[in-house]
Structure formats: structure tokens, C-alpha cells
Design a protein around this motif. Structure first.
Motif, PDB file in Angstrom:
ATOM      1  N   LEU A 278       0.849  -1.337  -0.061  1.00 30.01           N
ATOM      2  CA  LEU A 278      -0.133  -0.080   0.029  1.00 30.01           C
ATOM      3  C   LEU A 278       0.638   1.323   0.090  1.00 30.01           C
ATOM      4  N   TYR A 279       2.014   1.088   0.960  1.00 34.41           N
ATOM      5  CA  TYR A 279       2.677   2.426   0.869  1.00 34.41           C
ATOM      6  C   TYR A 279       3.313   2.573  -0.389  1.00 34.41           C
ATOM      7  N   TYR A 280       3.920   1.702  -1.007  1.00 34.22           N
ATOM      8  CA  TYR A 280       4.871   1.728  -2.300  1.00 34.22           C
ATOM      9  C   TYR A 280       4.026   2.070  -3.730  1.00 34.22           C
ATOM     10  N   LEU A 281       2.909   1.099  -3.562  1.00 37.37           N
ATOM     11  CA  LEU A 281       1.929   1.083  -4.785  1.00 37.37           C
ATOM     12  C   LEU A 281       1.020   2.171  -4.998  1.00 37.37           C
ATOM     13  N   TRP A 282       0.492   2.731  -3.735  1.00 35.95           N
ATOM     14  CA  TRP A 282      -0.581   3.521  -3.920  1.00 35.95           C
ATOM     15  C   TRP A 282      -0.116   4.982  -3.092  1.00 35.95           C
ATOM     16  N   ARG A 283       0.248   5.854  -3.901  1.00 37.32           N
ATOM     17  CA  ARG A 283       0.959   7.169  -3.580  1.00 37.32           C
ATOM     18  C   ARG A 283       0.292   7.871  -2.576  1.00 37.32           C
ATOM     19  N   PRO A 284      -1.140   8.033  -2.480  1.00 40.02           N
ATOM     20  CA  PRO A 284      -1.797   8.713  -1.386  1.00 40.02           C
ATOM     21  C   PRO A 284      -1.609   8.091  -0.094  1.00 40.02           C
ATOM     22  N   PHE A 285      -1.294   6.865  -0.037  1.00 35.08           N
ATOM     23  CA  PHE A 285      -1.465   6.104   1.353  1.00 35.08           C
ATOM     24  C   PHE A 285      -0.305   6.846   2.258  1.00 35.08           C
ATOM     25  N   HIS A 286       0.671   6.919   1.816  1.00 36.01           N
ATOM     26  CA  HIS A 286       1.730   7.610   2.384  1.00 36.01           C
ATOM     27  C   HIS A 286       1.997   9.206   2.685  1.00 36.01           C
ATOM     28  N   GLY A 287       1.026   9.649   1.780  1.00 35.14           N
ATOM     29  CA  GLY A 287       1.051  11.147   1.512  1.00 35.14           C
ATOM     30  C   GLY A 287       2.329  11.846   1.240  1.00 35.14           C
ATOM     31  N   ASN A 288       2.649  12.729   2.210  1.00 34.19           N
ATOM     32  CA  ASN A 288       3.767  13.660   1.907  1.00 34.19           C
ATOM     33  C   ASN A 288       5.190  13.080   2.781  1.00 34.19           C
ATOM     34  N   ALA A 289       4.811  12.141   3.468  1.00 36.06           N
ATOM     35  CA  ALA A 289       5.920  11.633   4.200  1.00 36.06           C
ATOM     36  C   ALA A 289       6.789  10.977   3.395  1.00 36.06           C
TER      37      ALA A 289
ATOM     38  N   LEU B 131       9.524   8.296   1.951  1.00 37.33           N
ATOM     39  CA  LEU B 131       9.764   6.778   2.232  1.00 37.33           C
ATOM     40  C   LEU B 131      11.193   6.311   2.114  1.00 37.33           C
ATOM     41  N   LEU B 132      11.555   5.258   2.994  1.00 39.48           N
ATOM     42  CA  LEU B 132      12.660   4.810   3.079  1.00 39.48           C
ATOM     43  C   LEU B 132      13.047   4.107   1.774  1.00 39.48           C
ATOM     44  N   PRO B 133      13.991   3.707   1.347  1.00 40.14           N
ATOM     45  CA  PRO B 133      14.452   2.509   0.464  1.00 40.14           C
ATOM     46  C   PRO B 133      13.552   1.408   0.582  1.00 40.14           C
TER      47      PRO B 133
ATOM     48  N   ILE C 198      17.512   1.123  11.894  1.00 41.34           N
ATOM     49  CA  ILE C 198      18.468   1.329  12.318  1.00 41.34           C
ATOM     50  C   ILE C 198      18.875   2.814  11.729  1.00 41.34           C
ATOM     51  N   ASN C 199      19.297   3.826  12.527  1.00 43.77           N
ATOM     52  CA  ASN C 199      19.461   5.285  12.440  1.00 43.77           C
ATOM     53  C   ASN C 199      18.261   5.712  11.809  1.00 43.77           C
ATOM     54  N   LEU C 200      16.897   5.378  12.080  1.00 45.29           N
ATOM     55  CA  LEU C 200      15.730   5.839  11.797  1.00 45.29           C
ATOM     56  C   LEU C 200      15.373   7.330  12.225  1.00 45.29           C
ATOM     57  N   THR C 201      15.083   8.239  11.308  1.00 48.80           N
ATOM     58  CA  THR C 201      14.736   9.508  11.808  1.00 48.80           C
ATOM     59  C   THR C 201      13.416   9.636  11.755  1.00 48.80           C
ATOM     60  N   PRO C 202      12.833  10.125  12.836  1.00 53.30           N
ATOM     61  CA  PRO C 202      11.301  10.072  12.967  1.00 53.30           C
ATOM     62  C   PRO C 202      10.578  10.898  11.936  1.00 53.30           C
ATOM     63  N   GLY C 203       9.491  10.653  11.546  1.00 55.06           N
ATOM     64  CA  GLY C 203       8.779  11.631  10.376  1.00 55.06           C
ATOM     65  C   GLY C 203       8.525  10.891   9.090  1.00 55.06           C
ATOM     66  N   THR C 204       9.233   9.482   8.970  1.00 59.22           N
ATOM     67  CA  THR C 204       9.228   9.159   7.608  1.00 59.22           C
ATOM     68  C   THR C 204       8.146   8.091   7.660  1.00 59.22           C
ATOM     69  N   ALA C 205       7.640   7.952   6.666  1.00 60.84           N
ATOM     70  CA  ALA C 205       6.371   6.994   6.135  1.00 60.84           C
ATOM     71  C   ALA C 205       6.717   5.682   6.590  1.00 60.84           C
ATOM     72  N   PHE C 206       5.475   5.004   7.635  1.00 59.61           N
ATOM     73  CA  PHE C 206       5.647   3.674   8.013  1.00 59.61           C
ATOM     74  C   PHE C 206       6.628   3.592   9.011  1.00 59.61           C
ATOM     75  N   SER C 207       6.930   4.802   9.539  1.00 59.82           N
ATOM     76  CA  SER C 207       8.102   4.573  10.931  1.00 59.82           C
ATOM     77  C   SER C 207       7.891   3.422  11.922  1.00 59.82           C
TER      78      SER C 207
END
Length: 375
Positions: A98-109, A111-113, A124-133
Motif C-alpha cells: 500500500l505504501y509503495y504502490l498507492w501514493r496517497p497512502f503515505h502522503g507527503n511523508a 519513504l525509505l528505500p 537502524i538510524n531511523l529519523t522520525p517523520g518517515t512513512a511507515f516509521s
């Protein structure tokens, strides 16, 4: 002594798992959806629901490994990995799609690789504010369960002598405290985003409750006489767990990012989680056999609920606002909770259940013919 199977239905465990997902929901709602601090102090401390999940997972998975070791068929690493992957991957991959195939699902946040999610290294070294954090907790669990079979093999090598297994448990907890101490001195200081990046999301700093759960499973499977004596004091254990939990929450509310809380707060929280799980298992505790309406269903759907609820509520917020329901109004809160529950149920029925049935058919557990209890 009669042992309960680690994966048997116990109402107390359902209650704790349902409580865990409710706490997580309140915390995520307060942080990412609310505009006025919804759920008050409960939303502020709701992050401990993840720690309760860690403790339950450590106990249940550890119990499966140790019970398999004691069965006539023995522990199979391949079977353990296959069962674990069939349990966690299908729903996770469905939500990841859902996150990678449907763009509206993660909005403006951002996405990590994708490879970070597929390899469970996203935390690992995750910065808050990314999608599906919030998938960071799944990464911690999967990394931990890559190492846990080594502990099982250590137990097998020690035979009936558990001394070295308990030394390993104590060493792991001490190592976590030392690591948090060093990381706090070098990276964290006053807290903020660096605290989450280097402490809160870090596998090296957040395995206390997992280790505590494994310790419970070790005690149950290899020290039956001591376990029986402990289980006879269920009410006292429940009171101790509630007291330790209240003290831990008090400390975190007072100075969440402080040095002392960072180093010693998580072991205290792990102790309270372990005591509550023990109380949920004790026939002498009211927690074990009290059937809370809806808890079993919420517990069953909790994994799918956890993966979907945060982003679903974020997506629903503007639509409900357009209908005159702000995110801190009771109708909006109930509607978002209901929608999250529905999404969790659908994923559970359409994805999780079929793969669990497939797992039962292709990779049965080792507990059909348990070995006699240890003397």
C-alpha cells in the motif's frame, strides 16, 4: 507438573495484548492525529504498549522454542524460521505494498528505500517523520529472533544445567544498560530527535522486554518446581507488576530523555511487563481467567491493526474535518478507531488467516507429543 502450551488460549494474555494495542493507538493518535493532546496522559505513555508487545512476543516465541527442545522431535531451526516468516511476512508485505504502490497512502511523508523494509533494517538510524516509521518495532523483533535460536542452542548445550543460560539473560540486560549509557553520553544529551534515532528505535537499546519474556519462558520450561511456586502467588505478582509499571511510567513522564531513566527505566519497565505476563499465566491471579469482552478478537487482530491504524487515521482526519468533526472530538475518535479495527479485521481475515492455515498444514509445530516434565 502440567505445563500450559505457550500458544494455548489464556484470557489473561488476550487482555494484555488487547491492552497493548489500545495503548499504542492512543499514543499514535495523540502524536500524529490529535491537535489538542487527545487521551491525556494515557496517550502520552501509550508507547509502552510496544514494550508490552515485546514482552509477550519474547515469552510466546521463547516458549515455543524451549517447548520444542523438550519435545521428542527436538528443535528445528528451519521449521522455526518458516513458521515465523509465515506468521509475520504476509500482512507486513500487504501493508508495505500500500505504501509503495498507492501514493496517497503515505502522503507527503518520505519513504525509505524498499530494501530497508524487506531486510528489517529500517529501524537502524531511523529519523522520525518517515512513512511507515512504526514498523521499527517489527524490525527489532525480527532481528532479535535471528539471535534467539543461538540462545536455544546454548540451552541445549548446557543440558539440564541452566546456569549459563541465566548468565546470558543477565548479561544481555546489563549490556543494554551499558549501551544506552554510552549512546546517551555520546549522541543524546538533552534528548529530542537524536534520542529516538539512537536509543528508542535502536535494536541494541530496546530488547529488555524481549529478554524478560524469554526469561519467563525459560523459567516455565526448565524450572517447573520453581515455576509452580511462583504461580501460586498470582495476586501478589499482579500487584507487583502494577506497582513496578506505575513507577516506571512515573519516571518516564517526569524525565523521558534523562540519563537515569534511559539507562534504568527500560529494565524496570521490562520487570513490570514480565510480572504482568506471569500474573496473566497464574491460576491464582484474577487476570488469567477473567474474560474481557472483545479482548480475544482485538488480540487476534492486533498485528494487522498495528500496521495499518496510524496511516489510516492520518488519511481520515481531513475527510472527517470536512464533515465538521475535528480530530479531538469524540465522534471522530470513535470513527477512526472503528475504521482501524475494520481494517485490522479485514487484513486478518483476508491475508493473515489463510497463511496461518497454510502454516499449520505445511509447518506443524513440535508440541503434538510433549516430553515428560523435567524432574
Amino acid at each position: 507438573m502440567k505445563h500450559d502450551r505457550p500458544n494455548a488460549r489464556i484470557h489473561g494474555l488476550d487482555t494484555l495484548r488487547a491492552l497493548a494495542i489500545l495503548l499504542v493507538f492512543t499514543n499514535h493518535y495523540r502524536l500524529f492525529v490529535s491537535e489538542g493532546g487527545a487521551f491525556g496522559w494515557l496517550g502520552e505513555v501509550g508507547w509502552v504498549g510496544v514494550d508490552l508487545f515485546f514482552g509477550l512476543s519474547g515469552y510466546l516465541i521463547g516458549g515455543q522454542i524451549f517447548a520444542a527442545m523438550r519435545s521428542r522431535r527436538g528443535f528445528s531451526l528451519g521449521k522455526f524460521c518458516a513458521r515465523r516468516l509465515l506468521r509475520t511476512l504476509p500482512v507486513f508485505y500487504a501493508v508495505l505494498a500500500l505504501y509503495y504502490l498507492w501514493r496517497p497512502f503515505h502522503g507527503n511523508a518520505p519513504l525509505l528505500p524498499l530494501w530497508k523494509f524487506l531486510t528489517f533494517t529500517q529501524n537502524i538510524n531511523l529519523t522520525p517523520g518517515t512513512a511507515f516509521s512504526h514498523a521499527w518495532s517489527l524490525c527489532v523483533e525480527e532481528q532479535f529472533y535471528l539471535l534467539l535460536p543461538a540462545v536455544a542452542l546454548l540451552v541445549a548445550a548446557c543440558g539440564k544445567s541452566m546456569r549459563w543460560a541465566w548468565i546470558a539473560i543477565a548479561a544481555a540486560l546489563l549490556a543494554g544498560m551499558l549501551l544506552r549509557s554510552g549512546i546517551w553520553d555520546e549522541h543524546v544529551g538533552a534528548g529530542g530527535l537524536r534520542y529516538y534515532k539512537y536509543v528508542y528505535y535502536s535494536s541494541l537499546c530496546r530488547f529488555d522486554e524481549l529478554v524478560a519474556g524469554v526469561a519467563l519462558a525459560l523459567l516455565q520450561n526448565f524450572h517447573p518446581r520453581l515455576w509452580a511456586r511462583v504461580m501460586a502467588h498470582g495476586k501478589l505478582i499482579l500487584l507487583a507488576g502494577l506497582g513496578a509499571g506505575a513507577l516506571a511510567l512515573r519516571l518516564f513522564l517526569g524525565d523521558h530523555f534523562g540519563y537515569a531513566v534511559t539507562v534504568f527505566g527500560y529494565p524496570l519497565l521490562a520487570a513490570s511487563v514480565a510480572l504482568l505476563i506471569a500474573a496473566a499465566l497464574s491460576p491464582a491471579s484474577p487476570l488469567r481467567d477473567t474474560r474481557v469482552p472483545g479482548a480475544a478478537s482485538l488480540a487476534a487482530w492486533s498485528y494487522a491493526f498495528y500496521l495499518t491504524h496510524k496511516q489510516l487515521c492520518i488519511l481520515l482526519r481531513p475527510a472527517l474535518r470536512a464533515q465538521g468533526m475535528g480530530p479531538d472530538t469524540a465522534p471522530a475518535m470513535w470513527l477512526m478507531f472503528g475504521a482501524s479495527l475494520l481494517a485490522g479485521w479485514l487484513l486478518y481475515c483476508l491475508v493473515e488467516t489463510p497463511f496461518m492455515l497454510l502454516r499449520r498444514r505445511l509447518v506443524p509445530d513440535n508440541l503434538a507429543r510433549p516430553a515428560p516434565p523435567l524432574s
